[in-house]
Design an enzyme around this catalytic site. Structure first.
Site, PDB file in Angstrom:
ATOM      1  N   ASP A   1      13.231  20.480 -30.670  1.00 32.15           N
ATOM      2  CA  ASP A   1      14.507  21.187 -30.767  1.00 32.15           C
ATOM      3  C   ASP A   1      14.199  22.669 -30.970  1.00 32.15           C
ATOM      4  OD1 ASP A   1      13.740  21.527 -33.392  1.00 32.15           O
ATOM      5  OD2 ASP A   1      15.681  20.973 -34.239  1.00 32.15           O
TER       6      ASP A   1
ATOM      7  N   LYS B   1      15.424  14.843 -25.607  1.00 32.88           N
ATOM      8  CA  LYS B   1      15.388  15.113 -27.047  1.00 32.88           C
ATOM      9  C   LYS B   1      16.159  14.021 -27.810  1.00 32.88           C
ATOM     10  CE  LYS B   1      17.895  17.955 -29.566  1.00 32.88           C
ATOM     11  NZ  LYS B   1      18.639  19.152 -29.926  1.00 32.88           N
TER      12      LYS B   1
END
Ligand code: SF4
Length: 222
Positions: free
Chosen positions: A152, A134
């Site tokens: 997320d 991420k």
């Protein structure tokens, strides 16, 4: 949700392939300010800000980095102070001991293997301590070198509610989104979902009555 209801809802809104473009277009109109909220001036500041943003708010990170970046300007600066001093400088961001350890590890590797420069490739970025897929995706996208889609908590929730994925694991969600979202939208897509998730499609109580996606969303309550 009962199975027949889910089926009916999916039928009502149509296939996801037909919905993804209108979803992006409407969200882009609704949230023209949907950009990263972290403040940074160069690649190193970007990396540090994203690393510090785990489990805290962007507002807190910006408050801390405002001072931090005047004291720590190059990778060597993070290694030049005692660990305890760096920990204290990061304290308001939470989990500061782990963050300080990761930051120092990342700076050491940057200096040893990358001449102090932030690498461009995702597979190189994830070698840095504390940098997962991420974080690497966020850093790459902000530098105009998008190689994936940031997933997320907001992106996961909204992708599921919009029927874009049935997965729960971020890596599998990213794979589903990469197949669905046009490549040129990979960078802005997560920002649009994140801002819509903060403002309208809130985790505990989505405001479907105020949502521009209601007729395109199988989870709409209106
Ligand atoms: S209609 Fe409701 S569930 Fe669907 S995206 Fe909008 S707020 Fe979220």
């Amino acid at each position: 949700m009962a199975r027949s209801y889910v089926h009916e809802a999916r039928r009502r809104v149509g296939p996801k392939r037909d919905r993804v473009r209108p979803v992006i277009e409407r969200l882009a109109l609704e949230h023209p300010d949907a950009v990263i909220a972290l403040r940074f001036r160069d690649d190193l500041q970007l990396l540090v800000s994203v690393l510090l943003s785990a489990q805290t708010t962007d507002v807190t990170v910006n408050r801390v980095t405002e001072k931090l970046f005047t004291k720590y300007r190059v990778p060597e600066d993070y290694l030049a102070v005692p660990l305890e001093e760096l920990e204290q400088d990061l304290k308001p961001t939470g989990t500061f001991r782990q963050k300080a350890k990761n930051l120092r590890g990342a700076m050491r590797l940057l200096l040893e293997d990358f001449d102090g420069e932030i690498p461009h490739r995702i597979d190189e970025l994830v070698r840095l301590p504390g940098v997962g897929r991420k974080t690497a995706n966020v850093v790459a996208a902000e530098r105009g070198a998008t190689q994936g889609i940031v997933v997320d908590t907001h992106v996961r929730r909204l992708s599921q509610r919009l029927g874009f994925t049935r997965e729960d694991d971020p890596a599998k969600i990213e794979r589903d989104l990469q197949r669905l979202v046009p490549r040129e939208d990979w960078a802005r897509f997560p920002h649009l979902l994140i801002w819509h998730g903060r403002r309208v499609c809130i985790a505990r109580r989505p405001r479907c009555e105020d949502c521009v996606l209601a007729d395109l969303c199988p989870s709409s309550r209106v």
